[in-house]
Design an enzyme around this catalytic site. Structure first.
Site, PDB file in Angstrom:
ATOM      1  CG  HIS A  19      -1.986  -1.148   1.045  1.00  0.00           C
ATOM      2  ND1 HIS A  19      -2.557  -1.789   2.106  1.00  0.00           N
ATOM      3  CD2 HIS A  19      -2.513  -1.740  -0.079  1.00  0.00           C
ATOM      4  CE1 HIS A  19      -3.401  -2.730   1.662  1.00  0.00           C
ATOM      5  NE2 HIS A  19      -3.379  -2.719   0.352  1.00  0.00           N
ATOM      6  CG  HIS A  42      -6.629 -10.548  -7.786  1.00  0.00           C
ATOM      7  ND1 HIS A  42      -6.049 -10.196  -8.981  1.00  0.00           N
ATOM      8  CD2 HIS A  42      -6.878 -11.887  -7.866  1.00  0.00           C
ATOM      9  CE1 HIS A  42      -5.946 -11.273  -9.757  1.00  0.00           C
ATOM     10  NE2 HIS A  42      -6.442 -12.311  -9.105  1.00  0.00           N
ATOM     11  CB  SER A  97      -5.448  -1.980  -2.839  1.00  0.00           C
ATOM     12  OG  SER A  97      -6.227  -3.112  -3.165  1.00  0.00           O
ATOM     13  CD  GLU A 115     -12.760 -10.323  -4.391  1.00  0.00           C
ATOM     14  OE1 GLU A 115     -11.666  -9.753  -4.274  1.00  0.00           O
ATOM     15  OE2 GLU A 115     -12.898 -11.554  -4.217  1.00  0.00           O
ATOM     16  N   GLY A 140     -10.401 -11.294 -12.282  1.00  0.00           N
ATOM     17  CA  GLY A 140      -9.563 -10.127 -12.531  1.00  0.00           C
ATOM     18  C   GLY A 140      -8.615 -10.303 -13.705  1.00  0.00           C
ATOM     19  CG  ASP A 160      -2.804  -7.897  -3.537  1.00  0.00           C
ATOM     20  OD1 ASP A 160      -1.937  -8.747  -3.266  1.00  0.00           O
ATOM     21  OD2 ASP A 160      -3.492  -7.304  -2.671  1.00  0.00           O
TER      22      ASP A 160
HETATM   23  C1  LIG Z   1      -4.839 -10.469  -1.444  1.00  0.00           C
HETATM   24  S1  LIG Z   1      -6.557 -10.213  -1.591  1.00  0.00           S
HETATM   25  C2  LIG Z   1      -6.682  -8.586  -2.222  1.00  0.00           C
HETATM   26  C3  LIG Z   1      -6.325  -7.502  -1.265  1.00  0.00           C
HETATM   27  C4  LIG Z   1      -6.448  -6.099  -1.808  1.00  0.00           C
HETATM   28  N1  LIG Z   1      -5.812  -5.958  -3.104  1.00  0.00           N
HETATM   29  C5  LIG Z   1      -5.852  -5.108  -0.859  1.00  0.00           C
HETATM   30  O1  LIG Z   1      -4.649  -4.796  -0.957  1.00  0.00           O
HETATM   31  O2  LIG Z   1      -6.571  -4.594  -0.009  1.00  0.00           O
HETATM   32  C6  LIG Z   1      -6.943 -11.173  -3.014  1.00  0.00           C
HETATM   33  C7  LIG Z   1      -8.414 -11.127  -3.409  1.00  0.00           C
HETATM   34  O3  LIG Z   1      -8.555 -11.690  -4.713  1.00  0.00           O
HETATM   35  C8  LIG Z   1      -9.768 -12.404  -4.775  1.00  0.00           C
HETATM   36  N2  LIG Z   1      -9.634 -13.309  -5.934  1.00  0.00           N
HETATM   37  C9  LIG Z   1      -9.106 -14.550  -5.987  1.00  0.00           C
HETATM   38  N3  LIG Z   1      -9.050 -14.981  -7.271  1.00  0.00           N
HETATM   39  C10 LIG Z   1      -9.540 -13.964  -8.026  1.00  0.00           C
HETATM   40  C11 LIG Z   1      -9.694 -13.775  -9.425  1.00  0.00           C
HETATM   41  N4  LIG Z   1      -9.333 -14.705 -10.315  1.00  0.00           N
HETATM   42  N5  LIG Z   1     -10.202 -12.608  -9.859  1.00  0.00           N
HETATM   43  C12 LIG Z   1     -10.558 -11.630  -8.985  1.00  0.00           C
HETATM   44  N6  LIG Z   1     -10.439 -11.764  -7.646  1.00  0.00           N
HETATM   45  C13 LIG Z   1      -9.930 -12.907  -7.188  1.00  0.00           C
HETATM   46  C14 LIG Z   1      -9.890 -13.050  -3.430  1.00  0.00           C
HETATM   47  O4  LIG Z   1     -11.250 -13.364  -3.154  1.00  0.00           O
HETATM   48  C15 LIG Z   1      -9.335 -11.946  -2.517  1.00  0.00           C
HETATM   49  O5  LIG Z   1     -10.373 -11.128  -2.051  1.00  0.00           O
END
Ligand SMILES: C[S@@+](CC[C@H](N)C(=O)[O-])C[C@H]1O[C@@H](n2cnc3c(N)ncnc32)[C@H](O)[C@@H]1O
Length: 291
Positions: A19, A42, A97, A115, A140, A160
């Site tokens: 971040h 993500h 994020s 998401e 994503g 991410d």
């Molecule tokens: C590490 S977290 C994201 C944290 C966020 N970027 C932050 O920094 O606050 C990863 C997220 O990706 C989601 N996710 C997993 N596979 C995904 C995909 N193929 N496309 C979109 N989201 C996905 C998960 O449900 C999770 O909420």
């Protein structure tokens, strides 16, 4: 797949480096008046309650953001990050994020948040809204390719993933390579974990073995691409030998803007002792591809 919930990890050492980097990259884009697009492939839930059962169960934020709240150092970028986070921290929450991007965006900027998790997308929609913010319930990786290039040429893509399956590391490299071909002016910031071997005492399984070395493979695959520049930033809060699970993390940044490397280096010098989990820590900022 899909057992990962960021609420267990929000505000940990990996979120700090991710971040802080995100904030600095957005600040760089805001140096020009023209609008930009921020894409989060993500997104997660966007906002996290540090008093929730999930956050309390791991207590990861106590070794992350909690260690910085009394920051008295002289680094402006760290101070700005701490100031932003403290607005949430005083209400026992931590911004993900999407919320960080939302709070920094201007009228002329656009946010595209993706998401795929059925519950997290509801949480994201509950937590984040505003004009010029589009929220998509979709994969994503697929969404990034479908929506590039966007109408505005300047932008930042944060990738991410939760890396729940080992194949995701190569999927990141392949997707970014394709997206870059369509939108070569964008900054791409890819977060990755550094994972140590951990023996599961109950059943003798090698917990992290399937993911060990995968981030290194991702970086090697990125390095082979025709990017103009690629910056690698890492912070290890302990060593691979001493660490159980994630001992550090990194950001790989394609089209890293001018002086972003120096500013991250200076910030990490301040953060490293504050986030240390052993006497043996390290940080690095280096060019994998230099124009
Ligand atoms: C590490 S977290 C994201 C944290 C966020 N970027 C932050 O920094 O606050 C990863 C997220 O990706 C989601 N996710 C997993 N596979 C995904 C995909 N193929 N496309 C979109 N989201 C996905 C998960 O449900 C999770 O909420």
């Amino acid at each position: 797949m899909f057992s990962y919930r960021h609420s267990f990890h929000a505000g940990n050492h990996a979120d700090v480096i991710k971040h802080l980097g995100q904030m600095l990259l957005i600040a760089k884009l805001k140096e020009k008046d023209k609008g930009f697009v921020y894409m989060d492939t993500h997104s997660g839930a966007g906002l996290y309650d540090l008093h929730s059962d999930n956050a309390q169960k791991t207590g990861e934020f106590k070794l992350g953001i909690d260690k910085l709240m009394d920051y008295q150092g002289s680094n402006n970028d760290v101070a700005n990050y701490v100031e932003l986070i403290s607005r949430y921290h005083r209400h026992n929450s931590y911004p993900g994020s999407p919320e960080i991007a939302r709070t920094l965006m201007r009228e002329q900027d656009k946010l595209v948040l993706m998401e795929w998790h059925n519950q997290e997308i509801d949480n994201l929609r509950h937590n984040i809204s505003g004009s010029n913010i589009a929220i998509h319930h979709r994969d994503g990786f697929e969404g990034l390719l479908a929506m590039t290039p966007p109408p505005l040429p300047r932008g930042l893509v944060l990738i991410d993933p939760s890396y729940e399956v080992a194949e995701e590391y190569q999927q990141v490299a392949q997707t970014v390579a394709k997206a870059y071909k369509r939108w070569s002016t964008a900054i791409f910031a890819i977060w990755y974990p550094l994972i140590a071997h951990r023996q599961d005492s109950e059943n003798g399984h090698s917990y992290a073995q399937s993911k060990m070395g995968k981030s290194e493979g991702l970086l090697a695959a990125l390095k082979q691409q025709n990017f103009k520049n690629l910056l690698q930033i890492e912070l290890c809060v302990t060593t691979k030998e001493q660490g159980a699970g994630m001992y550090g993390s990194g950001l790989a940044v394609i089209n890293a803007p001018w002086q972003f490397d120096e500013r991250m280096r200076a910030a990490l010098t301040e953060l490293q002792p504050l986030l240390a989990q052993s006497s043996d820590t390290s940080s690095s900022v280096s060019w994998l591809i230099a124009e």
